[in-house]
Write an enzyme that holds these catalytic residues in place. Structure first.
Site, mmCIF file in Angstrom:
data_model
loop_
_atom_site.group_PDB
_atom_site.id
_atom_site.type_symbol
_atom_site.label_atom_id
_atom_site.label_comp_id
_atom_site.label_asym_id
_atom_site.label_seq_id
_atom_site.Cartn_x
_atom_site.Cartn_y
_atom_site.Cartn_z
ATOM 1 N N HIS A 131 33.477 -13.104 -25.028
ATOM 2 C CA HIS A 131 34.440 -13.148 -26.418
ATOM 3 C C HIS A 131 35.919 -12.930 -25.825
ATOM 4 O O HIS A 131 36.471 -12.448 -26.493
ATOM 5 C CB HIS A 131 33.996 -12.166 -27.165
ATOM 6 C CG HIS A 131 32.814 -12.596 -27.924
ATOM 7 N ND1 HIS A 131 32.090 -13.628 -28.396
ATOM 8 C CD2 HIS A 131 31.670 -11.689 -28.126
ATOM 9 C CE1 HIS A 131 30.904 -13.358 -29.014
ATOM 10 N NE2 HIS A 131 30.781 -12.391 -28.653
ATOM 11 N N GLU A 164 39.886 -18.195 -28.822
ATOM 12 C CA GLU A 164 39.789 -16.919 -29.522
ATOM 13 C C GLU A 164 40.771 -17.133 -30.747
ATOM 14 O O GLU A 164 42.056 -17.373 -30.318
ATOM 15 C CB GLU A 164 40.003 -15.617 -28.819
ATOM 16 C CG GLU A 164 39.165 -15.437 -27.501
ATOM 17 C CD GLU A 164 37.670 -15.389 -28.001
ATOM 18 O OE1 GLU A 164 37.382 -15.064 -28.948
ATOM 19 O OE2 GLU A 164 37.001 -15.609 -26.953
#
Length: 203
Positions: A151, A13
């Site tokens: 995510h 990320e």
């Protein structure tokens, strides 16, 4: 050196899309597979030395408050380099993760000796009937149970690991190989889609 079921599968990320534009990693998650079994997990937030945008906070669920007390990128990436060892690497949409891994390792003078394969490119060739090649879509297409939120880096790497093993199972059912070298999957992921069925049938 390794078969395709012995790899490190990773996911970043980040603060944005381009390390060349100054974006940095804010989380790394990874799963180490050995002979198809999970033998290690790695997950750490890292403080990039700058605030992340509201969009990134919303997209990843990683807030500036969460990053405030995290270790710096150099410290985390040094530990991650030790975790990788000499394994080959896999990521979904690997060109993105490879750019950030190369950039972060370049800052601390570390390297990885293995190859870097893309599960998305491989899925385009082995799962040609899939509606699209987003990780969530492929996980559902392969009937892999979903029990978390995409995510975040470790969850995405775990789902990619399950997808990777599903593709190995798919390939093993279509060829006569007892063991599947990593190099073979890497090669398949790079060849034209129309060439793949004939190539597999000849294995």
């Amino acid at each position: 050196m390794f078969n395709a079921d012995t790899v490190v599968i990773l996911d970043f990320e980040t603060t944005g899309l381009s390390p060349d534009g100054g974006d940095r990693a804010i989380e790394i998650g990874a799963v180490r597979l050995e002979n198809g079994r999970v033998t290690g997990r790695f997950q750490e937030l890292m403080n990039p030395g700058r605030r992340v945008s509201g969009f990134i906070e919303s997209y990843t669920g990683i807030s500036n408050e969460m990053l405030a007390d995290a270790a710096g990128n150099a410290e985390v990436m040094a530990r991650f380099a030790d975790f990788i060892g000499d394994f080959n690497l896999v990521a979904h949409n690997a060109s993105f993760d490879k750019r950030f891994l190369d950039a972060e390792f370049g800052r601390i003078g570390r390297r990885y000796p293995g190859q870097f394969a893309c599960s998305m490119l491989l899925a385009r060739r082995l799962f040609q009937a899939a509606p699209d090649y987003k990780l969530g879509t492929l996980v559902r297409y392969a009937n892999i149970p979903v029990e978390g939120v995409f995510h975040r880096a470790l969850y995405d790497s775990e789902m990619t690991a399950k997808l990777w093993m599903a593709m190995l199972f798919e390939l093993s059912g279509r060829c006569r190989l007892g063991e599947i070298p990593f190099e073979l999957l890497y090669r398949i992921s790079k060849m034209p889609k129309k060439s793949v069925p004939g190539f597999i049938a000849a294995l």
